[in-house]
Design an enzyme around this catalytic site. Structure first.
Site, PDB file in Angstrom:
ATOM      1  N   ASP A 208      69.238  83.326 170.172  1.00 26.05           N
ATOM      2  CA  ASP A 208      69.483  83.771 171.549  1.00 26.05           C
ATOM      3  C   ASP A 208      69.994  85.214 171.456  1.00 26.05           C
ATOM      4  O   ASP A 208      71.075  85.462 170.911  1.00 26.05           O
ATOM      5  CB  ASP A 208      70.539  82.852 172.190  1.00 26.05           C
ATOM      6  N   ALA A 210      70.914  88.085 173.748  1.00 29.25           N
ATOM      7  CA  ALA A 210      71.129  88.483 175.146  1.00 29.25           C
ATOM      8  C   ALA A 210      71.847  89.817 175.286  1.00 29.25           C
ATOM      9  O   ALA A 210      71.956  90.336 176.393  1.00 29.25           O
ATOM     10  CB  ALA A 210      71.923  87.394 175.867  1.00 29.25           C
TER      11      ALA A 210
END
Ligand code: LMR
Length: 395
Positions: A208, A210
């Site tokens: 992930d 981000a």
């Protein structure tokens, strides 16, 4: 029709937005949701974004659909931004998604079609929404040790020891940089070891990403994902442009897949497109068009990089100031870890009573567990008030 529905609990991060908004106290401090703020407390539209929007507005001739995969130029741009100049790009595919969360959702649906019997392992702790997203896809979710709650650093020995026991029935979720909620980063040596273990034991890395650019630099923040790509046959990455382009509400993200061969990764891509078609169908265009134009226009790209560096420097400087002020107020080094964390978040490891007291008695809005968004501290006055509140609830 609806009377048989069970009531559902509100997401704690989203709930804080409403509580903060409705608090009439003028001295309230918002260190809740992960949104960058400048020293006026605003989340500005970046100049590079404004310029790109104007150019798009002037040149656009249609609002017809772009397609299930979004704009392929945007997808290629995201591959370059995330993987840099690495070899093996023929093994990578990218699909434009509505935000990083949209990418997490599509990738999880695709992975469940591919291997429904696997367990997804997340760090303890992790972003609260990882659990619902993975469970909604059908996966069993478990956790590996991550934060040493005393030192507020990553407990790399414990983490690697747990991960070394995982294998071909497992998917391991890793935060590419700027760990949410802790702010504690994996060392480069630990990333190397995670890659070696994945290659040797066969667990599947799921990253992930981000906050690329919010930690140390665009390329340093991609060290983990680039290292993994060199070492493993296949992996996926859910990327977001919400933070590094400040495009939160435009919902810009990208699902990236790396396969053993181009044929294998094409299978993953086609399953992602099927998952998209059966949920939202086509992704929104505007934010991705902005990112694509910025990254492919030398003047806009240079403006964006300067703005991103300024955002990162504000975060780093707030970290140092907060550590300094707290060292002075407590005559101890117990909060020094705030300076060493990266990204917008630090997990202060507070109990419920302490976060409640922060909110009720001091008008400081932090996420459960004591996650603060350091960029929410507007100025010296707020920084001081926050430090006083923290000292009050922890002594
Ligand atoms: C956060 O963790 O605050 C951000 O990722 C925003 C969100 O949707 O939770």
């Amino acid at each position: 029709m609806f009377e048989k529905l069970a009531p559902t609990p509100e997401d704690p991060i989203i709930k804080l937005i409403g509580l903060y908004k409705n608090d009439p106290r003028s001295n309230k401090i918002d260190v809740g949701i992960g949104v960058f703020k400048d020293n006026n407390g605003n989340t500005p539209i970046m100049e590079s974004v404004r310029l790109a929007e104007t150019r798009i507005h002037d040149a656009q001739t249609t609002k017809a659909y772009v397609g299930l995969a979004g704009d392929e130029n945007f997808n290629q741009t995201m591959i370059d931004l995330i993987f840099g100049d690495h070899n093996g790009k023929e093994r990578i595919r990218a699909v434009q998604t509505p935000g990083g969360c949209g990418a997490l959702r599509l990738l999880s649906d695709m992975l469940f079609r591919a291997a429904s019997d696997r367990t997804i392992w997340v760090s303890d702790p992790t972003w609260g929404n990882h659990y619902p997203v993975f469970r909604q896809a059908g996966f069993k979710v478990d956790s590996y040790p991550y934060l040493n709650r005393e030192t507020k650093t990553v407990n790399e020995d414990e983490m690697l020891s747990k991960i070394s026991q995982l294998g071909t029935n497992d998917i391991v979720l890793l935060h590419g940089c700027c760990h949410n909620p802790t702010g504690a980063e994996l060392s480069e040596e630990a990333w190397d070891e995670v890659g070696n273990l994945a290659a040797k034991n066969g667990f599947f890395p799921y990253v992930d990403l981000a906050y690329q650019g919010f930690g140390n630099s665009l390329s340093q923040d991609a060290y983990g994902v680039r290292t993994l790509m060199e070492k493993v046959e296949s992996m996926v990455v859910a990327a977001s442009c919400s933070k590094n382009f400040g495009l939160y509400r435009e919902r810009v993200g990208c699902a990236l897949m790396v396969g053993k061969t181009s044929e294998e990764v094409d299978l993953a891509r086609s399953n992602i497109l099927t998952a998209a078609r059966s949920s939202y169908s086509m992704p929104p265009d505007h934010g991705a068009a902005v990112v694509n134009l910025i990254m492919n226009s030398p003047d806009l790209k240079s403006t964006w990089e300067t703005e991103l560096t300024a955002m990162r420097n504000r975060i780093l400087s707030l970290r140092k100031q907060a550590s300094d002020v707290l060292r002075e107020k407590t005559d101890s080094e117990k909060w020094d870890f705030i300076e060493h964390h990266r990204g917008m978040f630090s997990l202060l490891v507070l109990n419920q009573e302490q976060t409640d007291a922060l909110m009720h008695e001091h008008a400081v809005y932090a996420v459960a567990g004591g996650r603060i968004n350091i960029a929410g501290l507007r100025n010296d006055e707020q920084l001081n008030a926050f430090a006083d509140a923290l000292v009050a609830v922890t002594s």
